[in-house]
Scaffold this motif. Structure first.
Motif, PDB file in Angstrom:
ATOM      1  N   UNK A   1       0.834  -1.150  -0.140  1.00  0.00           N
ATOM      2  CA  UNK A   1       0.025  -0.136  -0.136  1.00  0.00           C
ATOM      3  C   UNK A   1       0.911   1.360  -0.012  1.00  0.00           C
ATOM      4  N   UNK A   2       2.004   1.302   0.722  1.00  0.00           N
ATOM      5  CA  UNK A   2       2.736   2.473   0.814  1.00  0.00           C
ATOM      6  C   UNK A   2       3.318   2.604  -0.732  1.00  0.00           C
ATOM      7  N   UNK A   3       4.153   1.342  -1.137  1.00  0.00           N
ATOM      8  CA  UNK A   3       4.567   1.515  -2.505  1.00  0.00           C
ATOM      9  C   UNK A   3       3.644   2.086  -3.524  1.00  0.00           C
ATOM     10  N   UNK A   4       2.242   1.748  -3.322  1.00  0.00           N
ATOM     11  CA  UNK A   4       1.155   2.271  -4.462  1.00  0.00           C
ATOM     12  C   UNK A   4       0.934   3.823  -3.983  1.00  0.00           C
ATOM     13  N   UNK A   5       1.249   4.024  -2.775  1.00  0.00           N
ATOM     14  CA  UNK A   5       0.910   5.541  -2.429  1.00  0.00           C
ATOM     15  C   UNK A   5       1.949   6.322  -3.030  1.00  0.00           C
ATOM     16  N   UNK A   6       3.376   5.852  -2.993  1.00  0.00           N
ATOM     17  CA  UNK A   6       4.491   6.522  -3.509  1.00  0.00           C
ATOM     18  C   UNK A   6       4.418   6.829  -5.024  1.00  0.00           C
ATOM     19  N   UNK A   7       3.817   5.493  -5.642  1.00  0.00           N
ATOM     20  CA  UNK A   7       3.817   5.646  -7.129  1.00  0.00           C
ATOM     21  C   UNK A   7       2.652   6.889  -7.535  1.00  0.00           C
ATOM     22  N   UNK A   8       1.630   6.860  -6.692  1.00  0.00           N
ATOM     23  CA  UNK A   8       0.415   7.954  -6.840  1.00  0.00           C
ATOM     24  C   UNK A   8       0.953   9.210  -6.704  1.00  0.00           C
ATOM     25  N   UNK A   9       1.639   9.352  -5.382  1.00  0.00           N
ATOM     26  CA  UNK A   9       2.348  10.611  -5.174  1.00  0.00           C
ATOM     27  C   UNK A   9       3.346  11.276  -6.200  1.00  0.00           C
ATOM     28  N   UNK A  10       4.155  10.270  -6.718  1.00  0.00           N
ATOM     29  CA  UNK A  10       5.079  10.930  -7.639  1.00  0.00           C
ATOM     30  C   UNK A  10       4.418  11.261  -9.048  1.00  0.00           C
ATOM     31  N   UNK A  11       3.515  10.030  -9.408  1.00  0.00           N
ATOM     32  CA  UNK A  11       2.485  10.522 -10.808  1.00  0.00           C
ATOM     33  C   UNK A  11       1.890  11.947 -10.666  1.00  0.00           C
ATOM     34  N   UNK A  12       1.375  12.137  -9.404  1.00  0.00           N
ATOM     35  CA  UNK A  12       0.586  13.583  -9.117  1.00  0.00           C
ATOM     36  C   UNK A  12       1.873  14.575  -9.380  1.00  0.00           C
ATOM     37  N   UNK A  13       2.897  14.533  -8.768  1.00  0.00           N
ATOM     38  CA  UNK A  13       3.833  15.535  -9.026  1.00  0.00           C
ATOM     39  C   UNK A  13       4.315  15.641 -10.493  1.00  0.00           C
ATOM     40  N   UNK A  14       4.374  14.496 -10.966  1.00  0.00           N
ATOM     41  CA  UNK A  14       5.017  14.599 -12.453  1.00  0.00           C
ATOM     42  C   UNK A  14       3.996  15.547 -13.263  1.00  0.00           C
ATOM     43  N   UNK A  15       2.677  15.092 -13.117  1.00  0.00           N
ATOM     44  CA  UNK A  15       1.645  15.795 -13.854  1.00  0.00           C
ATOM     45  C   UNK A  15       1.654  17.305 -13.600  1.00  0.00           C
TER      46      UNK A  15
END
Length: 465
Positions: free
Chosen positions: A5-19
């Motif tokens: 879950x933490x890994x998924x949250x990190x991916x979403x957070x990075x994805x949001x930052x990139x966007x």
């Protein structure tokens, strides 16, 4: 499980930052371009305010012609961005050049027609907007002075749309900032007769615009000549491909129709206002200064977001595009809400922008309140119709919904309440500006259906010059 879950949250957070990083990269220059453009319109109103209320009203009505030309250029530019952004995602340079040529042919033809019409038939055009002779005469002078600018504008806007589609938005911002700043300077020189020149009044506004548009076109051609990866050039006008031609018309004509429907409806609003008296027209011009300044960010996010989403869809990542569409919608609607609130900060400033009659000043204060609500509705509709839907090639929906709400409801209703029921001008204005809220339910339902989520690029194109 926790680590997953933490890994998924990190991916979403990075994805949001990139966007948001990509969004800021594209939207920042577009918002700045919108801001400078709004500043020019504001300068026109402020400077003409020293000449007279009639000149403000004449400039406002005559500018509807440029507004329609802007809608044509925006529609064609949107169609170009819809396709080119996706082809940029798959790095198909030749397809981008061919699409640029298609848009260039259509836009140049439109610009030529507008230039001829305003050069030779300016008085007839002004009589369509108003029956007040002083406004007609001033508007005729303005249209003759600005006539050449339509052709230059039609060409430069296609080049700028091409630059935006491949994420070269900074150069567009630089070109626009430079030329529109020059426009403001020349406005002052020609209107008031500075530097030893004669005072030209409203004619100076048109002349300043024409000179700045010529220079803008020259800058676009120079930069296009210097680009190394995508060769945007006037020679692209002779490039042909039957499949891309069909695709361009399939995706750009509804976008063009959408912009024309929306723009012509607003011009129809101006025709109705123009027959309700000079006071309402002048008041609307002044409030328009505040409205334009308060919408630069949300409109910039909507149109800029289409480029970012289109590139993602062109690369084939639809799941990411859907998540980013939600982020774009939230951020744009928030900026629209901020604009609705900020517009009230102009209340103590507006009296200093232009000297109005007592009746016009009263109208101005009420119109400010009406526009504060309208801005929020406009932000919602623009991000979905012009941003999210168009990024996936869905430009038809906006055309149909704007046709129904604006030409099927608002314009006929405005004619009835103004000329049949003869309601007070403020009541007519408020009723006609309800169109933004009439379309919101249909827009949100269409978004939930996800038909806009598409990759519209083609494989193995055989391109010819």
């Amino acid at each position: 499980m926790v680590n997953l879950m933490n890994k998924k949250q990190e991916i979403i957070t990075q994805e949001s930052k990139d966007f948001y990083k990509s969004l800021v990269h594209v939207v920042g220059p577009i918002a700045l371009q919108n801001l400078i453009s709004a500043a020019v319109s504001s300068a026109d109103v402020i400077m003409l305010g020293y000449i007279g209320q009639t000149e403000i009203a004449a400039s406002s009505l005559a500018s509807q012609i440029m507004f329609i030309m802007l809608m044509i250029a925006t529609g064609l530019g949107s169609g170009l961005v819809i396709l080119c952004a996706q082809y940029w995602g798959k790095k198909d340079i030749e397809a981008i050049r061919t699409l640029h040529g298609i848009a260039l042919r259509i836009s140049t033809a439109a610009g030529l027609i507008f230039s001829i019409a305003t050069m030779f038939f300016p008085q007839a055009i002004m009589k369509f907007f108003t029956n007040e002779e002083p406004i007609i005469q001033s508007g005729t002078i303005y249209l003759k002075a600005i006539s050449l600018s339509y052709l230059c504008f039609s060409i430069s806007q296609v080049f700028q749309a091409g630059f935006k589609s491949i994420e070269r938005v900074k150069i567009v911002s630089i070109i626009t900032t430079t030329t529109l700043s020059l426009n403001i300077l020349l406005n002052a020189v020609f209107i008031f007769g500075l530097l030893g020149l004669p005072a030209m009044g409203i004619k100076g506004v048109g002349l300043a615009t024409t000179i700045s548009r010529v220079i803008e076109l020259i800058f676009c051609l120079i930069y296009a000549k210097c680009t190394k990866d995508v060769k945007f050039s006037l020679s692209n006008i002779v490039r042909f491909n039957s499949m891309l031609n069909r695709d361009f018309f399939k995706y750009s004509l509804p976008a063009l129709g959408n912009e024309l429907v929306w723009g012509s409806a607003f011009s129809a609003y101006s025709v109705i206002f123009g027959h309700l008296g000079e006071d309402l027209v002048a008041a609307n011009s002044v409030v328009g200064v505040a409205r334009n300044l308060c919408t630069v960010v949300c409109f910039g996010m909507a149109y800029g977001g289409a480029i970012v989403l289109g590139k993602t869809m062109g690369s084939g990542d639809m799941a990411l595009a859907e998540r980013n569409a939600k982020r774009l919608a939230k951020s744009t609607i928030f900026s629209g809400l901020a604009g609705s609130i900020i517009i009230f900060a102009f209340y103590p400033i507006l009296p200093f922008i232009a000297k109005l009659s007592e009746q016009a000043a009263y109208y101005r204060n009420i119109l400010l309140i009406i526009n504060s609500f309208s801005i929020f509705g406009a932000a919602i509709n623009t991000v979905y119709i012009c941003g999210i839907f168009r990024s996936g090639g869905d430009s038809r929906f906006g055309f149909f919904v704007d046709t129904f709400t604006m030409w099927g409801l608002s314009v006929p209703l405005g004619i009835i309440v103004a000329f049949v029921l003869k309601l007070p001008p403020l009541a007519v204005y408020a009723i006609m500006y309800l169109d933004e809220f009439e379309k919101i339910p249909a827009v949100l339902i269409h978004y939930k259906r996800k038909k806009w989520l598409c990759n519209i690029t083609r494989e193995n194109l055989e391109l010819t010059k």
